[in-house]
Design an enzyme around this catalytic site. Sequence first.
Site, PDB file in Angstrom:
ATOM      1  N   ASN A  86      -8.122  -5.910  14.283  1.00  0.00           N
ATOM      2  CA  ASN A  86      -8.432  -4.747  13.444  1.00  0.00           C
ATOM      3  C   ASN A  86      -9.931  -4.511  13.500  1.00  0.00           C
ATOM      4  OD1 ASN A  86      -5.763  -4.866  12.739  1.00  0.00           O
ATOM      5  ND2 ASN A  86      -6.100  -5.420  10.598  1.00  0.00           N
TER       6      ASN A  86
ATOM      7  N   HIS B 170       1.022  -9.274   4.566  1.00  0.00           N
ATOM      8  CA  HIS B 170      -0.135  -8.388   4.402  1.00  0.00           C
ATOM      9  C   HIS B 170      -0.553  -8.489   2.941  1.00  0.00           C
ATOM     10  CE1 HIS B 170      -2.272  -4.760   6.334  1.00  0.00           C
ATOM     11  NE2 HIS B 170      -2.818  -4.898   5.138  1.00  0.00           N
TER      12      HIS B 170
ATOM     13  N   GLN C   9       0.805  -1.223   0.000  1.00  0.00           N
ATOM     14  CA  GLN C   9       0.000   0.000   0.000  1.00  0.00           C
ATOM     15  C   GLN C   9       0.837   1.272   0.000  1.00  0.00           C
ATOM     16  OE1 GLN C   9      -2.655  -1.815   3.264  1.00  0.00           O
ATOM     17  NE2 GLN C   9      -4.050  -0.460   2.200  1.00  0.00           N
TER      18      GLN C   9
ATOM     19  N   ASN D 180      -1.820 -10.765   8.405  1.00  0.00           N
ATOM     20  CA  ASN D 180      -2.810  -9.715   8.574  1.00  0.00           C
ATOM     21  C   ASN D 180      -4.138 -10.157   7.958  1.00  0.00           C
ATOM     22  OD1 ASN D 180      -3.670  -6.821   9.086  1.00  0.00           O
ATOM     23  ND2 ASN D 180      -4.184  -7.092   6.935  1.00  0.00           N
ATOM     24  N   GLU D 181      -5.201 -10.165   8.749  1.00  0.00           N
ATOM     25  CA  GLU D 181      -6.557 -10.408   8.261  1.00  0.00           C
ATOM     26  C   GLU D 181      -6.628 -11.576   7.277  1.00  0.00           C
ATOM     27  OE1 GLU D 181      -8.172  -6.771   6.697  1.00  0.00           O
ATOM     28  OE2 GLU D 181      -7.879  -5.660   8.545  1.00  0.00           O
TER      29      GLU D 181
ATOM     30  N   TRP E  29      -4.837   3.166  11.784  1.00  0.00           N
ATOM     31  CA  TRP E  29      -4.682   2.943  10.349  1.00  0.00           C
ATOM     32  C   TRP E  29      -5.157   4.219   9.677  1.00  0.00           C
ATOM     33  CZ3 TRP E  29      -2.326  -0.647   7.459  1.00  0.00           C
ATOM     34  CH2 TRP E  29      -2.478  -0.508   6.070  1.00  0.00           C
TER      35      TRP E  29
ATOM     36  N   GLU F  69      -5.621   1.875  -1.416  1.00  0.00           N
ATOM     37  CA  GLU F  69      -6.662   1.136  -0.694  1.00  0.00           C
ATOM     38  C   GLU F  69      -7.218   0.019  -1.594  1.00  0.00           C
ATOM     39  OE1 GLU F  69      -7.491   0.801   2.361  1.00  0.00           O
ATOM     40  OE2 GLU F  69      -9.340  -0.312   2.036  1.00  0.00           O
ATOM     41  N   TRP F  70      -6.318  -0.890  -1.968  1.00  0.00           N
ATOM     42  CA  TRP F  70      -6.681  -2.119  -2.670  1.00  0.00           C
ATOM     43  C   TRP F  70      -7.618  -1.845  -3.864  1.00  0.00           C
ATOM     44  CZ3 TRP F  70      -2.884  -4.926  -1.154  1.00  0.00           C
ATOM     45  CH2 TRP F  70      -2.422  -4.823   0.160  1.00  0.00           C
TER      46      TRP F  70
HETATM   47  O1  IFM Z   1      -6.280  -0.732   4.074  1.00  0.00           O
HETATM   48  C1  IFM Z   1      -6.792  -1.830   4.750  1.00  0.00           C
HETATM   49  C2  IFM Z   1      -5.683  -2.662   5.332  1.00  0.00           C
HETATM   50  O2  IFM Z   1      -4.784  -3.098   4.361  1.00  0.00           O
HETATM   51  C3  IFM Z   1      -6.230  -3.888   6.020  1.00  0.00           C
HETATM   52  N1  IFM Z   1      -7.271  -3.531   6.948  1.00  0.00           N
HETATM   53  C4  IFM Z   1      -8.307  -2.642   6.510  1.00  0.00           C
HETATM   54  C5  IFM Z   1      -7.692  -1.407   5.880  1.00  0.00           C
HETATM   55  C6  IFM Z   1      -8.808  -0.435   5.417  1.00  0.00           C
HETATM   56  O3  IFM Z   1      -9.615  -1.055   4.479  1.00  0.00           O
END
Ligand code: IFM
Length: 468
Positions: A293, A121, A20, A165-166, A410, A417-418
């Site tokens: 998160n 990530h 990112q 991450n997630e 964050w 943002e993906w």
């Molecule tokens: O930007 C993302 C991050 O990479 C992972 N958690 C949520 C964020 C906001 O969408």
Amino acid sequence: MEDPTLPASLLFGTATAAYQIEGGVHEGGRGPSIWDTYCRTPGRVARGESGDVACDHYHRYGEDVALLADLGVDLYRFSVAWPRVQPTGKGRPNPEGLAFYDRLVDTILGAGIEPALTLYHWDLPQALEDEGGWRVRDTAYRFAEYSRIVADRLGDRVNRWITLNEPFCSAFVGHAVGRHAPGTREGTPALAAAHHLLLAHGMATGELRAAAAGEVGITLNPDHFLPATDSEADRAAVERARTLHNRVWFDPIFAGAYPDNEDEVWEGMADGSYRADGDLRIIGQPLDFLGVNFYRPIMLRDAPHSEADPAARTAVDIRTEQVRIEGVRHTTMDWPVVPATFADLLIDLDRRYPNLPPIFITENGSAEDDQPDETGRVRDTGRVEYLRDHLGALATAIDAGVDVRGYFVWSLLDNFEWAYGYDRRFGLVRVDYDRLERHPKDSYHWYRDFLTSHRARRVQELATQWEG
Ligand code: IFM
């Protein structure tokens, strides 16, 4: 409104992720990741954007660490790009990739900040995806190998390690919703991906322990669900969603079991073909901390399957439908702002899983419609309010007995943002993407003041402790 008062020992930071912010995707011997491929596929990412340049952190990390130092954070969470370290996801490490993270870690430490390193990530080396990616067990072994390489190189200076991450997003947004790389819509293979991510986490934990790297945890994004009505059907829909989003991860890691309602949720799709004896033991090793998160709650109602044909269903087709939460503000992600649900979630997790380790909130923040005025100033009052109210909710959870040790906003910078590309801005610092200049927003100044008073209380408490 007054800022909330939190325990003086609570640590504060900001978080980012490699793809990112780094850019420099063709530099330093980095190999392609699934996100490079996804971004190049027409129609996937808004306006065809990509992380090719992003915030150019690869070259400007010194400036970014200076911003962190000025902000006064205790911690900085960043991620290592696997394809910088192993361009094809296996074999000999790439010296230039490791050297970049060496310099970054030294710069962070030199600024008096503690690094918190995320190993994954979402940027899987494309070469591994070509061999099946997270759908195949071998990727977990490759991740363990990669984790050991990074731990051997940085373990003498990095004390906090986050394996994944997630993983919910990697497994299900990537392989079932199809809105993240690799962008497929699958059933059993998406559940296999979830299992192999869990396995990868467990194996990496073992490698980090063997390397005596420091504290080890995982970052999950458990959701807090609200049923649209009190009907039995809507409450059952919430239970199914809780399994898909939360229990898939929490049950094996913190309760030594797979969710006991898989058949009700997936009706045979979760066939266990991807599991082996002993996997739960690998997955469920004790952790030093849990990263959580949190951004927003989700309201759901019971619904029919989206696909009538069972063979065409994906792993997220679990007979639920999202309902808009009315009467509250929504951020530019269209996410509802309901801070009290942050406390509700943490308290609920604490009660459901008595063996949870201490928690770090590894992400919390909001995307806002940040418009600089004629002087360049960004008066992002929405973000300040969001952060203040969520810290208030955090105080409520801590008062209720939840063991929280740290909190990361964050994000430090506006970033990629993906699938939304660059127009969703989460940063405390505005990034002017044309000139790659950084401009602290009002929220940055607010956080800095908040941290100054927090630190003053910490010093005061220590003084009372020793002198009183
Ligand atoms: O930007 C993302 C991050 O990479 C992972 N958690 C949520 C964020 C906001 O969408």
